[in-house]
Scaffold this motif. Structure first.
Motif, PDB file in Angstrom:
ATOM      1  N   CYS A 224      27.995  26.489  18.778  1.00  0.00           N
ATOM      2  CA  CYS A 224      27.642  26.806  17.391  1.00  0.00           C
ATOM      3  C   CYS A 224      28.685  26.246  16.415  1.00  0.00           C
ATOM      4  CB  CYS A 224      27.539  28.311  17.180  1.00  0.00           C
ATOM      5  SG  CYS A 224      26.546  29.186  18.420  1.00  0.00           S
ATOM      6  N   CYS A 227      28.705  22.655  14.514  1.00  0.00           N
ATOM      7  CA  CYS A 227      28.075  22.442  13.207  1.00  0.00           C
ATOM      8  C   CYS A 227      28.637  23.361  12.133  1.00  0.00           C
ATOM      9  CB  CYS A 227      26.567  22.653  13.293  1.00  0.00           C
ATOM     10  SG  CYS A 227      25.695  21.376  14.216  1.00  0.00           S
ATOM     11  N   TRP A 251      22.874  18.248   5.698  1.00  0.00           N
ATOM     12  CA  TRP A 251      22.642  19.667   5.427  1.00  0.00           C
ATOM     13  C   TRP A 251      23.984  20.374   5.327  1.00  0.00           C
ATOM     14  CZ3 TRP A 251      17.784  22.283   5.302  1.00  0.00           C
ATOM     15  CH2 TRP A 251      16.676  21.446   5.529  1.00  0.00           C
ATOM     16  N   PHE A 252      23.938  21.674   5.015  1.00  0.00           N
ATOM     17  CA  PHE A 252      25.164  22.453   5.034  1.00  0.00           C
ATOM     18  C   PHE A 252      24.943  23.658   5.943  1.00  0.00           C
ATOM     19  CE2 PHE A 252      28.186  25.648   3.612  1.00  0.00           C
ATOM     20  CZ  PHE A 252      29.361  24.906   3.644  1.00  0.00           C
ATOM     21  N   TYR A 274      16.538  35.998  12.944  1.00  0.00           N
ATOM     22  CA  TYR A 274      16.778  34.618  12.525  1.00  0.00           C
ATOM     23  C   TYR A 274      16.955  33.698  13.733  1.00  0.00           C
ATOM     24  CZ  TYR A 274      18.877  30.737   9.891  1.00  0.00           C
ATOM     25  OH  TYR A 274      19.140  29.505   9.332  1.00  0.00           O
ATOM     26  N   ALA A 286      15.050  29.265   9.261  1.00  0.00           N
ATOM     27  CA  ALA A 286      16.024  28.294   9.787  1.00  0.00           C
ATOM     28  C   ALA A 286      15.375  26.921   9.681  1.00  0.00           C
ATOM     29  CB  ALA A 286      16.364  28.614  11.239  1.00  0.00           C
ATOM     30  N   VAL A 293      17.626  24.611  17.115  1.00  0.00           N
ATOM     31  CA  VAL A 293      18.529  25.580  17.762  1.00  0.00           C
ATOM     32  C   VAL A 293      17.773  26.885  18.006  1.00  0.00           C
ATOM     33  CG1 VAL A 293      20.628  26.971  17.450  1.00  0.00           C
ATOM     34  CG2 VAL A 293      20.629  24.555  16.771  1.00  0.00           C
ATOM     35  N   LEU A 297      16.870  28.930  21.428  1.00  0.00           N
ATOM     36  CA  LEU A 297      17.367  30.297  21.627  1.00  0.00           C
ATOM     37  C   LEU A 297      16.212  31.258  21.895  1.00  0.00           C
ATOM     38  CD1 LEU A 297      20.228  30.572  18.952  1.00  0.00           C
ATOM     39  CD2 LEU A 297      20.392  29.909  21.364  1.00  0.00           C
ATOM     40  N   SER A 377      20.639  31.763   1.400  1.00  0.00           N
ATOM     41  CA  SER A 377      21.960  31.121   1.361  1.00  0.00           C
ATOM     42  C   SER A 377      21.945  29.788   0.618  1.00  0.00           C
ATOM     43  CB  SER A 377      22.512  30.927   2.773  1.00  0.00           C
ATOM     44  OG  SER A 377      21.720  29.995   3.478  1.00  0.00           O
TER      45      SER A 377
END
Ligand code: HEC
Ligand code: HEC
Ligand code: HEC
Length: 454
Positions: A224, A227, A251-252, A274, A286, A293, A297, A377
């Protein structure tokens, strides 16, 4: 012989001769130091090749081991990086653009000529733990071996069993595009000396089993922080700013620590939704590089999902701030309600006409299928890229929650329109300073294009 020549009388004043021979000595010294340095570095960088072995027969691995490897491969996103869109699984060729050039993932199917069919388990283990290929060459850290080094031998063996039992694909590796001398693999030995800490995961006895399992997954296989942690000038993760948020692929990736700026804390419940479904009630979907990702998951066992959530929650201690959720939601809904009254600015009207039909929530709670922009966010982070990208290119059916999409506005809106909406959200939904040069940033993201959605 040059040695004889030196003893011959030289023309010119004695001082020049002395300077000349001193200069020669200095040059000779420097040359010697450089040669010795190069030899020493070459010796230091050298790794032996492992000999080629017959490809192990699929029947030589137990089905249980292969199954275990499949789950681990999902948690390590091997297929995401080693498969191109529409390409054969594990045939490589996925382009990773880095600040140092473009590196292509390689064919890790068990094809003997173009894949890793000739690799022994020991060669595979060394690649995963030390970032060295079977032929002894150093691998670039675009392959996250700096995280995989923490994997247990047993887990690497299971991954080997899984990879070696995939169908072999004949596909030549794509040459990397890196400017000289960055493409020289031996130089990676220097990078490793500075930044690579080989070694297995260390159990923290002060923490629970579940936390440790989550930490193991996050820090090794799921990398994780690759990134979510900012990187230094040589591409190294800045370990003093772990998980504090970083730019990645246009992206951020927001901070996963208490520095995450969203008003609703990342509680275990929000993280669970999430990370395992791609959508949470208060933080939204997401998208971009985080979408694949969450798809992977989603396939983890419930225990491993819970472990990951436990560890990630501990980074920001969101559960201890769970009490902030209700007031934050109330405040966001109040802004939505105010927006539904008369709007006096042009930016506001643009937002209302383009976005509010879908992004409007009313008391008592947020509808997760209508992401609440006052809690998302993308509006709160210092980098406006995520918001701009989502407005320009929308959210495809592959991202976020299954079955719901958001349309893109790249064709219908000018750079100024997109910037105006972003600025409106920033000023009405947050108390953060306005983003500078928004229109320019929109133009740059538009010029770069949507990129690949995986
Ligand atoms: C973030 C992208 C990424 C992920 C995730 C990733 N890899 Fe890779 N991998 C790469 C790249 C890029 C290379 C090539 C590196 C180079 O050329 O130096 C590579 C190389 C390798 C190699 C060396 C192969 C060779 O031809 O030398 C092996 C083995 C490997 N990966 C296995 C895996 C396994 C197993 C997983 C999942 C646990 C995985 N990788 C996940 C990007 C990735
Ligand atoms: C390939 C890069 C990448 C990897 C690997 C990655 N993330 Fe992300 N992550 C992102 C990006 C980019 C976003 C922003 C997505 C968006 O805005 O929709 C994000 C968003 C998030 C968010 C939401 C943050 C917020 O405030 O909106 C969480 C939580 C998160 N990631 C957790 C994780 C965890 C846990 C892992 C490891 C299992 C992980 N990420 C691995 C790139 C990545
Ligand atoms: C037709 C309905 C619709 C319209 C119009 C719309 N959106 Fe969305 N938006 C969505 C849906 C649905 C999602 C969640 C998608 C998913 O989960 O797959 C979303 C997600 C988002 C996100 C979350 C991104 C993330 O990664 O967390 C942002 C930000 C956003 N929209 C902004 C906007 C803005 C700004 C506008 C106006 C320019 C807009 N949207 C117009 C439906 C819409």
């Amino acid at each position: 012989m040059s040695r004889g020549k030196q003893t011959l009388p030289q023309p010119g004043p004695a001082s020049t001769r002395r300077t000349g021979s001193r200069l020669k000595r200095i040059v000779a010294c420097v040359v010697t130091v450089v040669i010795v340095g190069v030899i020493a570095f070459a010796a230091f960088a050298w790794r032996p090749a492992f000999s080629e072995v017959p490809t192990p027969a699929p029947s030589s691995f137990s089905p249980v081991l292969i199954q275990q490897g499949a789950r681990l491969a999902a948690a390590g996103f091997c297929a995401s990086c080693h498969t191109t869109t529409g390409g054969k699984p594990f045939a490589g060729g996925y382009a990773m653009k880095t600040g140092f050039g473009t590196i292509y993932s390689t064919n890790i199917s068990p094809d003997r000529e173009t894949g890793i069919g000739t690799w022994s388990e020991a060669a595979f283990l060394r690649a995963m733990h030390e970032g060295v290929a079977r032929d002894g060459s150093h691998l670039f850290p675009a392959f996250p071996y700096d995280h995989f080094t923490k994997l247990s031998d047993a887990d690497v063996q299971a991954l080997y069993a899984y990879v070696m039992t995939r169908p072999p694909v004949h596909a030549e590796n794509h040459a990397d595009e890196m400017p000289f001398p960055l493409g020289i693999r031996a130089l990676q030995a220097g990078w490793k000396l500075l930044f690579f800490h080989p070694g297995r995961f260390e159990f923290q006895s002060s923490e629970s089993q579940l936390w440790n399992r989550g930490a193991y997954l996050a820090e090794s296989l799921s990398h994780c922080s690759a990134c979510h942690t900012p990187r230094g000038p040589l591409g190294e993760e800045l370990t003093n700013r772990l998980y504090q948020g970083a730019a990645v692929d246009g992206w951020f990736a927001p901070a996963l620590t208490a520095a995450n700026p969203t008003p609703v804390p990342w509680t275990s419940a929000e993280l669970h939704d999430y990370l395992t479904t791609g959508l949470s009630r208060y933080h939204g979907p997401a998208a971009g590089p985080m979408a694949p990702v969450t798809h992977e998951l989603a396939t983890l066992s419930p225990d491993d999902q819970q472990a990951l959530v436990t560890y990630i929650e501990s980074l920001g201690a969101g559960d201890t701030r769970a009490g902030r959720t209700a007031p934050a939601v109330t405040a966001a809904l109040a802004v939505d309600a105010r927006d539904s009254q008369k709007i006096s600015t042009a930016n506001g009207r643009l937002f209302i006409s383009a976005c509010a039909s879908c992004h409007y929530n009313r008391t008592p709670d947020v509808n997760p299928n209508r992401p609440e922009l006052g809690l998302n966010s993308s509006v709160f982070v210092d980098d406006p890229s995520n918001l701009i990208r989502v407005i320009l290119y929308g959210i495809s059916v592959k991202e976020g929650a299954g079955g719901i999409v958001m349309p893109g506005f790249a064709r219908g809106m000018s750079d100024e329109d997109v910037a105006s909406i972003a600025a409106y959200l920033r000023s009405t939904r947050t108390d953060k300073p306005q983003w500078p040069n928004l229109t320019k940033q929109v133009a740059a993201i538009r010029a770069a294009g949507p990129g690949e959605i995986r």
